[in-house]
Design an enzyme around this catalytic site. Structure first.
Site, PDB file in Angstrom:
ATOM      1  N   SER A 172       5.192 -21.514  13.238  1.00 18.55           N
ATOM      2  CA  SER A 172       4.466 -19.865  13.570  1.00 18.55           C
ATOM      3  C   SER A 172       5.194 -18.802  13.193  1.00 18.55           C
ATOM      4  CB  SER A 172       3.869 -20.188  15.166  1.00 18.55           C
ATOM      5  OG  SER A 172       2.882 -19.342  14.813  1.00 18.55           O
ATOM      6  N   ARG A 244      -3.346 -13.632  25.743  1.00 17.98           N
ATOM      7  CA  ARG A 244      -3.597 -14.853  26.242  1.00 17.98           C
ATOM      8  C   ARG A 244      -4.796 -16.597  26.192  1.00 17.98           C
ATOM      9  NH1 ARG A 244       1.096 -17.276  24.083  1.00 17.98           N
ATOM     10  NH2 ARG A 244       1.375 -19.419  25.503  1.00 17.98           N
ATOM     11  N   ASP A 338      -4.792 -28.071  13.278  1.00 21.49           N
ATOM     12  CA  ASP A 338      -3.774 -27.032  12.944  1.00 21.49           C
ATOM     13  C   ASP A 338      -5.489 -26.388  12.795  1.00 21.49           C
ATOM     14  OD1 ASP A 338      -2.797 -23.901  13.413  1.00 21.49           O
ATOM     15  OD2 ASP A 338      -0.718 -24.972  12.879  1.00 21.49           O
ATOM     16  N   HIS A 367      -2.473 -26.446  16.948  1.00 18.80           N
ATOM     17  CA  HIS A 367      -0.968 -26.030  16.353  1.00 18.80           C
ATOM     18  C   HIS A 367       0.259 -26.074  17.268  1.00 18.80           C
ATOM     19  CE1 HIS A 367       1.154 -22.292  14.386  1.00 18.80           C
ATOM     20  NE2 HIS A 367       1.396 -21.625  15.533  1.00 18.80           N
ATOM     21  N   ASP A 368      -0.076 -25.929  18.854  1.00 17.44           N
ATOM     22  CA  ASP A 368       0.486 -25.980  19.604  1.00 17.44           C
ATOM     23  C   ASP A 368       2.006 -27.608  19.111  1.00 17.44           C
ATOM     24  OD1 ASP A 368       1.172 -23.852  20.918  1.00 17.44           O
ATOM     25  OD2 ASP A 368      -0.454 -23.980  22.186  1.00 17.44           O
TER      26      ASP A 368
END
Length: 388
Positions: A172, A244, A338, A367-368
């Protein structure tokens, strides 16, 4: 962890903000190491004075100095790659499956260095740090680019007496810095691992980031960035929490959220007339509260804006030319699901770096996925380190 290095110092404290209230850098930085790298000339032409980088190390440097590995964290990460949560670190190590004794980046073989990014809030110089006039930088902190952050890390490398990294690895935002390392200082990077990242910021990423920045700046407690000395811990905590929530939604997939939560409700924590509220909302609220307790909103803004400016081809004749500067043996890893760094964006790296190795990980997470246990990634990193 190794002992303190030359030209560095250690300070006591927790390195984390209090459970509530505005970010307070006086809480120190635990057992981190600190490199005072002096004044740093920025791409903008400004000079950031008296820069300090916080970092942690594991393992021992070999007599030949050829076993150093640089690990670069993502947006809200820090130098704490491995180790338990403690008074010094609010969270446990974020890449323990990959780094440590007997792991792919084996700290019994490699000397691992993990800096906290310039502009961050976990010990490195950032908006909450004191400027030379004794006041916090706050809104006066200059804009940074990814190249500025790499320049600071290169100064740390020089202080550590290192000339070449056996591996530079990041995912990332950390992957952005890893790419910039390999393009700016190709002779200093033997191997490169770029995971779920891109050679440039996309319009979609900038759009999502713009919404996050707007959420922070719209919070009445933001005060133009001058919120540190407000009474009763006032600050843009709600705005940071909204940022967030937006970000975390891009880190996961619609499929995963649907499988985990669907439209199911649960008891509302505040009671009231509602019978419940969506489980997925509770999940996002939880992540928002966690970040608001441990991260500085001004740092979040500085780092997001740096990510928005990321362009390996800037001043180098375009993206392909920037990638063509890279000489390291390179592993490029994309995550099929992603939606923040989709396959076509990561494929630009594959196509641009001569002789790169390409891997695609299938995961419902999105993505994580690069942060969770991943046997494929572990195997690919092991192979990269054993190659040549």
């Amino acid at each position: 962890m190794t002992s303190v290095h030359p030209h560095t110092d250690q300070r006591a404290g927790t390195g984390e903000p209090p459970a509530s209230g505005a970010w307070d850098p006086s809480h120190g930085a635990g057992d981190r190491l600190f490199a005072r790298i002096g004044d740093l000339a920025l791409e903008s032409g400004a000079v950031l004075p008296q820069v300090t980088l916080a970092y942690e190390t594991w393992g021992e440097l070999s007599p030949r100095g050829d076993n150093a590995v640089l690990v670069l964290h993502a947006l809200t990460g820090d130098s704490h790659v491995r180790g338990p949560a403690s008074t010094a670190h609010a969270t446990a190590g974020w890449w323990e499956d990959l780094i440590g004794p007997g792991r792919p980046v084996d700290t019994d073989r490699y000397f691992v260095v993990a800096p906290n990014v310039l502009g961050g809030c976990q010990g490195s110089t950032g908006p909450a740090s004191l400027a030379p006039d004794g006041r916090r930088w706050a809104s006066r902190f200059p804009d940074l680019t990814v190249r500025d952050q790499v320049a600071a890390e290169a100064a740390l490398m020089a202080q550590l007496g290192l000339e070449r990294w056996a591996l530079v690895i990041g995912g990332s935002m950390g992957g952005m810095r890893a790419l910039e390392w390999a393009a700016t200082l190709p002779g200093a990077v033997e191997r490169l691992a770029v995971i779920a990242s891109g050679a440039r910021a996309s319009a979609d990423q900038i759009a999502w980031n713009s919404a996050q920045l707007a959420a922070i700046e719209a919070d009445g407690g933001f005060l133009g960035g001058e919120y540190y000395d407000q009474p009763d811990g006032a600050g843009p905590h709600r705005g940071l929490g909204v940022a967030r929530r937006i970000a975390h939604t891009t880190y996961r997939t619609a499929y995963e959220l649907e499988e985990r939560f669907g439209n199911r409700l649960q008891p509302h924590p505040d009671g009231g007339v509602q019978e419940g509220y969506p489980q997925v909302t509770s999940y996002l609220d939880h992540h928002a509260a966690k970040l608001s307790r441990r991260f500085d909103a001004n740092s979040y803004r500085v780092l997001v804006r740096a990510m928005n400016s990321h362009d390996l081809g800037r001043g180098r004749g375009g993206t392909a030319a920037g990638l063509g500067r890279i000489t390291a043996r390179t592993l490029v890893v994309a995550i099929e699901s992603d939606r923040l760094f989709p396959l076509p964006l990561v494929e630009e790296i594959r196509d641009g770096v001569p002789g790169s190795t390409w891997r695609v990980e299938s995961s419902p997470i999105g993505h994580d996925a690069f942060l969770v246990t991943n046997p494929h990634l572990e195997r690919w990193i092991t192979h990269l380190l054993e190659d040549g």
